[in-house]
Design a protein around this motif. Structure first.
Motif, PDB file in Angstrom:
ATOM      1  N   SER A 292       0.838  -1.207   0.000  1.00 25.87           N
ATOM      2  CA  SER A 292       0.000   0.000   0.000  1.00 25.87           C
ATOM      3  C   SER A 292       0.874   1.259   0.000  1.00 25.87           C
ATOM      4  N   ARG A 325      -4.437   9.927   5.747  1.00 25.49           N
ATOM      5  CA  ARG A 325      -3.883   8.737   5.116  1.00 25.49           C
ATOM      6  C   ARG A 325      -4.037   7.519   6.024  1.00 25.49           C
ATOM      7  N   ASP A 328      -7.585   6.196   5.622  1.00 25.47           N
ATOM      8  CA  ASP A 328      -7.733   5.438   4.373  1.00 25.47           C
ATOM      9  C   ASP A 328      -7.009   4.099   4.465  1.00 25.47           C
ATOM     10  N   LEU A 329      -5.842   4.080   5.106  1.00 23.19           N
ATOM     11  CA  LEU A 329      -5.108   2.826   5.243  1.00 23.19           C
ATOM     12  C   LEU A 329      -5.860   1.840   6.122  1.00 23.19           C
ATOM     13  N   CYS A 331      -9.137   1.624   6.514  1.00 19.89           N
ATOM     14  CA  CYS A 331     -10.263   1.102   5.732  1.00 19.89           C
ATOM     15  C   CYS A 331      -9.780   0.088   4.700  1.00 19.89           C
ATOM     16  N   GLU A 332      -8.632   0.378   4.078  1.00 22.44           N
ATOM     17  CA  GLU A 332      -8.099  -0.541   3.077  1.00 22.44           C
ATOM     18  C   GLU A 332      -7.726  -1.886   3.697  1.00 22.44           C
ATOM     19  N   GLU A 335     -10.884  -3.932   4.762  1.00 24.25           N
ATOM     20  CA  GLU A 335     -11.584  -4.513   3.614  1.00 24.25           C
ATOM     21  C   GLU A 335     -10.820  -5.702   3.033  1.00 24.25           C
ATOM     22  N   LYS A 336      -9.514  -5.541   2.813  1.00 21.68           N
ATOM     23  CA  LYS A 336      -8.740  -6.595   2.161  1.00 21.68           C
ATOM     24  C   LYS A 336      -8.567  -7.817   3.053  1.00 21.68           C
TER      25      LYS A 336
END
Length: 384
Positions: A292, A325, A328-329, A331-332, A335-336
């Protein structure tokens, strides 16, 4: 100066056929036109002269257009007033007006000089840099001090202008001398303003918050957008604005996520089954976070933080260079990781043990291990 007075007197003689007030009005209007034209010509010449000089001189000339025009008008009107056919009352009124205008000129020039100095000083600091902590510190201090200075200059200028009037001067002197009930009532009425003014000075010196700081206040998350002389504007994450008095940040607790730096650790909580492959999850998190661009390369960790009746709590820690940031990290990664668990290890998702319906497919490696353990007695018997 004497030649200018003589010229005005000659013009007044040519207008002697008019009433004194008419001749004086025409002379004042002509003086104003001459002053504006002379100022316009001089300003163009001065602008051309400083065009290739430093930023300070170019800013000084461009920002002092209004004060210099007022100075030229005061100078010309003083000449006209000394030679025009005015009565004693009219002459005193014009002199009084010129005195007030001169005081306003001084305050205006001082305010302009303060603004120019602040802008020149702050040009060396950039808010758009990656590490803008020092820039935000100086910007916050200078903005608060500039607003306090402008307020002080405004109060002094208006006060000095009002004190030129006899009635106001006598009232002011009697008010300061008496220090009685009127002063007490005024002090009580000004208490919120004075409290915020003192709080602004404290904020500028101690700096618990700075411009563009990421803070959590009143259970809301956002950035410090503006700090005025009496209040602070916080731009919330959904573009709303939260307005708080300055003294709030002196008297009440709040969270500052960028007090010493913009980097921050984000937390993600996952709730999975007790049979979840924690070691594989830790390896997968490391793989995902390294791929990421939001990760700052500092912190990545996965821990089982709690074990409950039906699930275990897994905490993921990942760091980023700024709070947006980091959000967003988080949430990423959430999800993954869920997508990976659902695709590769569906048995690891939380479920009720009493569910007798369709069950997720078992882990093939665990099935193989159980089969090997079952076959071990037979193999030992055959070898015997």
């Amino acid at each position: 100066m004497n030649e200018a007075v003589t010229l005005v007197e000659g013009a007044a003689e040519r207008l002697s056929w008019l009433p004194d007030w008419g001749a004086s009005l025409i002379l004042l209007a002509l003086g104003a036109a001459v002053a504006i034209a002379a100022h316009r010509l001089a300003f163009r010449m001065l602008t051309t002269f400083v065009a290739e000089r430093s930023l300070f001189w170019r800013s000084l000339v461009s920002r002092t257009r209004g004060p210099t025009r007022l100075a030229v008008l005061i100078f010309v009107f003083s000449i006209v007033a000394s030679a025009a056919p005015l009565t004693t009352g009219q002459a005193d009124g014009i002199r009084h007006g010129l005195l007030v205008a001169f005081m306003i000129l001084i305050g205006w020039a001082a305010t302009t000089a303060l603004h120019i100095w602040t802008v020149i000083y702050l040009r060396k600091f950039r808010l758009d840099s990656e590490d803008n902590l020092l820039a935000r510190k100086h910007l916050t201090q200078m903005k608060i001090f500039e607003r306090a200075g402008v307020t002080l200059l405004f109060v002094i200028t208006i006060g000095a202008a009002l004190m030129t009037f006899d009635g106001v001067r006598q009232y002011g002197v009697s008010l300061l001398a008496s220090a009685g009930a009127a002063g007490l009532i005024l002090g009580l009425a000004m208490q919120p303003v004075l409290a915020n003014l003192v709080a602004g000075i404290q904020l500028a010196i101690t700096q618990p918050i700075r411009l563009d700081d990421a803070i959590v206040v009143e259970n809301e998350w956002g950035w410090v957008e503006e700090i005025t002389a009496t209040y602070v504007v916080v731009r919330l994450w959904d573009w709303r604005r939260l307005v708080l008095p300055l003294k709030y940040f002196i008297e009440k607790p709040f969270q500052n996520w960028t007090r010493e730096g913009a980097s921050i650790i984000g937390t993600v909580m996952l709730y999975v089954d007790h049979t979840a492959p924690v070691a594989l999850m830790r390896a997968k998190l490391d793989e995902l976070v390294r791929a990421s661009p939001l990760w700052d390369g500092q912190v990545v960790n996965l821990q089982v933080s709690d074990a409950k009746e039906h699930v275990i709590e897994v905490r993921l820690l990942v760091s980023s260079s700024s709070s947006p940031r980091a959000w967003d990290l988080r949430c990423e990664m959430r999800e993954k990781m869920i997508v990976w668990l659902a695709a590769e290890h569906p048995y690891a998702l939380p479920r009720l043990r009493t569910d007798m319906g369709r069950q997720p497919a078992p882990d093939p490696r665990r099935h193989q291990e159980r089969e090997e353990r079952r076959a071990q007695p037979a193999l030992r018997a055959a070898g015997a």
